[in-house]
Design a protein around this motif. Sequence first.
Motif, PDB file in Angstrom:
ATOM      1  N   LEU A  69     -10.236  -0.265  -4.215  1.00 24.23           N
ATOM      2  CA  LEU A  69      -9.697  -0.900  -3.001  1.00 24.23           C
ATOM      3  C   LEU A  69      -9.442  -2.388  -3.210  1.00 24.23           C
ATOM      4  O   LEU A  69      -8.412  -2.921  -2.768  1.00 24.23           O
ATOM      5  N   ILE A  70     -10.361  -3.061  -3.870  1.00 25.58           N
ATOM      6  CA  ILE A  70     -10.197  -4.496  -4.125  1.00 25.58           C
ATOM      7  C   ILE A  70      -9.001  -4.748  -5.022  1.00 25.58           C
ATOM      8  O   ILE A  70      -8.179  -5.641  -4.752  1.00 25.58           O
ATOM      9  N   VAL A  71      -8.864  -3.964  -6.078  1.00 25.00           N
ATOM     10  CA  VAL A  71      -7.726  -4.126  -6.989  1.00 25.00           C
ATOM     11  C   VAL A  71      -6.416  -3.853  -6.260  1.00 25.00           C
ATOM     12  O   VAL A  71      -5.427  -4.561  -6.447  1.00 25.00           O
ATOM     13  N   GLU A  72      -6.409  -2.851  -5.396  1.00 18.77           N
ATOM     14  CA  GLU A  72      -5.203  -2.538  -4.623  1.00 18.77           C
ATOM     15  C   GLU A  72      -4.819  -3.703  -3.707  1.00 18.77           C
ATOM     16  O   GLU A  72      -3.652  -4.079  -3.615  1.00 18.77           O
ATOM     17  N   GLN A  73      -5.800  -4.283  -3.033  1.00 21.40           N
ATOM     18  CA  GLN A  73      -5.516  -5.402  -2.138  1.00 21.40           C
ATOM     19  C   GLN A  73      -5.026  -6.632  -2.905  1.00 21.40           C
ATOM     20  O   GLN A  73      -4.121  -7.322  -2.453  1.00 21.40           O
ATOM     21  N   PHE A  77      -0.878  -8.842  -3.075  1.00 19.12           N
ATOM     22  CA  PHE A  77      -0.586 -10.255  -2.910  1.00 19.12           C
ATOM     23  C   PHE A  77       0.014 -10.894  -4.146  1.00 19.12           C
ATOM     24  O   PHE A  77       0.500 -12.010  -4.101  1.00 19.12           O
ATOM     25  N   VAL A  78      -0.051 -10.206  -5.251  1.00 18.33           N
ATOM     26  CA  VAL A  78       0.444 -10.799  -6.507  1.00 18.33           C
ATOM     27  C   VAL A  78       1.853 -10.401  -6.766  1.00 18.33           C
ATOM     28  O   VAL A  78       2.528  -9.649  -6.382  1.00 18.33           O
TER      29      VAL A  78
END
Length: 78
Positions: A69-73, A77-78
């Motif tokens: 989930l963190i990597v997806e979020q 933004f990148v």
Amino acid sequence: MEDKKRNEWVNDDDAAEQEKNQEKYTGTIIISFLIPLVGLILYFAKKNSNPRQANLAGKAAGWGFVFALIVEQISKFV
């Protein structure tokens, strides 16, 4: 004095056995982290027969899910 030495031997044996078990569960932890669904399945499959392995698989699956989930979020933004 002999009891103290005997306890040291027992502790050494326990430490060696724990290290052996940790090596045995390393694959389960890695697979569960990388593929959380597999970890969840392993948790439910092993919770009665091998609760320690099931617990480790469940925790690794949870951490893997949170990490995904963190990597997806971050990737949004990148």
